[in-house]
Design an enzyme around this catalytic site. Structure first.
Site, PDB file in Angstrom:
ATOM      1  CD  GLU A 180      -3.052  -0.600   0.068  1.00 50.84           C
ATOM      2  OE1 GLU A 180      -3.127  -0.291  -1.133  1.00 50.84           O
ATOM      3  OE2 GLU A 180      -3.558  -1.627   0.523  1.00 50.84           O
ATOM      4  CB  SER A 196     -10.549   0.714  -7.579  1.00 55.50           C
ATOM      5  OG  SER A 196      -9.348   0.817  -6.917  1.00 55.50           O
ATOM      6  CB  SER A 222     -12.761   6.871  -9.150  1.00 54.92           C
ATOM      7  OG  SER A 222     -11.759   6.541  -8.235  1.00 54.92           O
ATOM      8  CG  ASP A 253      -6.465   2.029  -7.366  1.00 59.47           C
ATOM      9  OD1 ASP A 253      -5.704   1.216  -6.800  1.00 59.47           O
ATOM     10  OD2 ASP A 253      -6.932   3.036  -6.806  1.00 59.47           O
ATOM     11  CE1 TYR A 301      -3.318   7.481  -2.870  1.00 58.65           C
ATOM     12  CE2 TYR A 301      -2.397   9.268  -4.186  1.00 58.65           C
ATOM     13  CZ  TYR A 301      -2.532   7.926  -3.923  1.00 58.65           C
ATOM     14  OH  TYR A 301      -1.860   7.006  -4.707  1.00 58.65           O
TER      15      TYR A 301
END
Ligand code: GLA
Length: 389
Positions: free
Chosen positions: A32, A126, A128, A172, A223
């Site tokens: 991650e 995910s 998007s 993603d 983020y």
């Protein structure tokens, strides 16, 4: 689902669709916040995602509707592809057209499209990326652009970076575009090479996706902030070391040089990144020898590092993951960008009902929210489902 989509499309736009496409969401098993640091990630595509029914038009209009955001039909003109806050969710797919245009792919005319997703929104699976990749694959096929899948994946990522202002890495969109049924993808984001790894858990193990039902708040700005902190750490290390990305360092090398990073926060962010990259490689090796206990321990370490050093977990994910640990999970960690959303849990049993009940009760007590568990299979990447011509 597909029949319903066709009928509703007809009612909405006055004609039936010509094609149906699908692009999956993803779950990241481990690795991650390393994809924009030249590290290794280990996601897989899942059989929840975004469906699109489409039909070309004769003019320059794009009309879009989403069954997930039941509002109005969003209208765009191919001549005016500029980010528009009021048009909300539709900026994600429109960003794909914006990037295609920049690259010289002009659409000769517009289309009507109806989207429907079965991914929970804002849950870190995910949604998007799946709508972006769906759009990219669809337009490529509809207008015979002949763009390769990996290029489409990069275009979808650029839609998010350049049009929607989220500086995400490539994980993603890559998983959504390039996924393979029953396999996870070990992606080296430095060299952009990948390898498919079969996921065979056998009868003794179960992998669960548990949703905190805590929507990610301010996730985009946090983020981008984490990404700048990583860049700050890299710049400090680069004063002496000839490295291009944080994950070029082993953990031992990082320990030797971390005093170069004066900013304590940036140093902890980098500590997570470098250690997570090593954990991912160890986890993939453990999986190859079917050592799921080690795999689980690495998941747990990943969560602790994301909680303490990278600070992207928060009360809800920590409560869910701790409760999973207390009730005997072999491994549990947040997945995706964090700040709410989902966790993945590895259990050494296939009788999951008692576990689910105990964890849910504890989580409800601690947070006042209910967990939802999502049953998913590991699926193939984005594709045309049906040509209705
Ligand atoms: C989001 C981003 C990815 C990745 C993860 C964290 O899902 O879109 O690029 O950085 O967060 O691993």
């Amino acid at each position: 689902m597909i029949d319903g989509l066709k009928i509703f499309f007809g009612r909405l736009f006055g004609n039936l669709p010509t094609h149906i496409f699908f692009a999956p969401g993803r779950v990241n098993l481990i690795g991650e916040y390393v994809d924009f640091n030249g590290g290794h990630v280990f996601p897989c595509a899942i059989d929840l995602g975004t469906y699109a029914a489409v039909r070309k038009r004769d003019d320059y209009l794009i009309r879009m509707y989403s069954n997930n955001f039941q509002g109005q039909v969003m209208e765009w003109s191919l001549d005016a592809l500029v980010y528009d806050e009021i048009k909300d969710w539709s900026n994600y797919p429109i960003g794909v057209l914006f990037v295609l245009k920049k690259l010289g792919y002009e659409l000769p005319h517009g289309f009507d499209v109806l989207f429907e997703g079965n991914l929970p929104n804002g849950a870190g699976l995910s949604s998007s990326a799946s709508i972006e990749v769906c759009m990219a694959v669809m337009v490529n096929q509809l207008f015979c652009f002949g763009i390769g899948l990996f290029e489409l994946v990069k275009i979808a990522q650029r839609s998010e970076n350049e049009f929607n202002g989220v500086n995400c890495g490539i994980m993603d969109q890559f998983a959504s575009g390039m996924g393979r049924a029953n396999h996870a993808i070990l992606l080296n984001t430095n060299e952009m090479t990948h390898q498919y790894v079969p996921i065979k858990l056998g009868d003794d193990y179960t992998l669960l996706i548990a949703n905190t039902n805590k929507r990610r708040e301010l996730a985009e700005s946090c983020y981008n902030e984490r990404r700048s902190e990583c860049e700050m750490a890299l710049a400090a290390l680069q004063t002496i070391l000839p490295i291009k990305a944080l994950c070029a360092l082993t953990l031992t090398e990082f320990e030797q040089h971390k005093s170069l990073i004066a900013n304590e926060l940036a140093c902890r962010r980098a500590q997570h990144v470098v250690s997570e990259n090593e954990r991912t490689l160890k986890a993939v090796k453990a999986l190859a020898r079917h050592d799921l206990l080690t795999f689980g321990q690495l998941m747990n370490e990943s969560h602790r590092s994301l909680r303490d050093d990278f600070e992207v977990t928060g009360l809800h994910l920590d409560s869910l993951v701790s409760s999973a640990w207390e009730h005997g999970a072999v491994g549990a960690r947040m997945t995706g960008a964090g700040f709410g959303g989902c966790a993945i849990i590895l259990l050494q049993t296939n009788d999951v009902s008692v576990f689910k009940r105990s964890v849910s009760e504890q989580y409800l007590f601690e947070t006042g929210l209910s967990i939802s568990f999502h049953d998913v299979n590991i699926d193939d990447g984005a594709r045309l489902l049906e040509s209705c011509l």
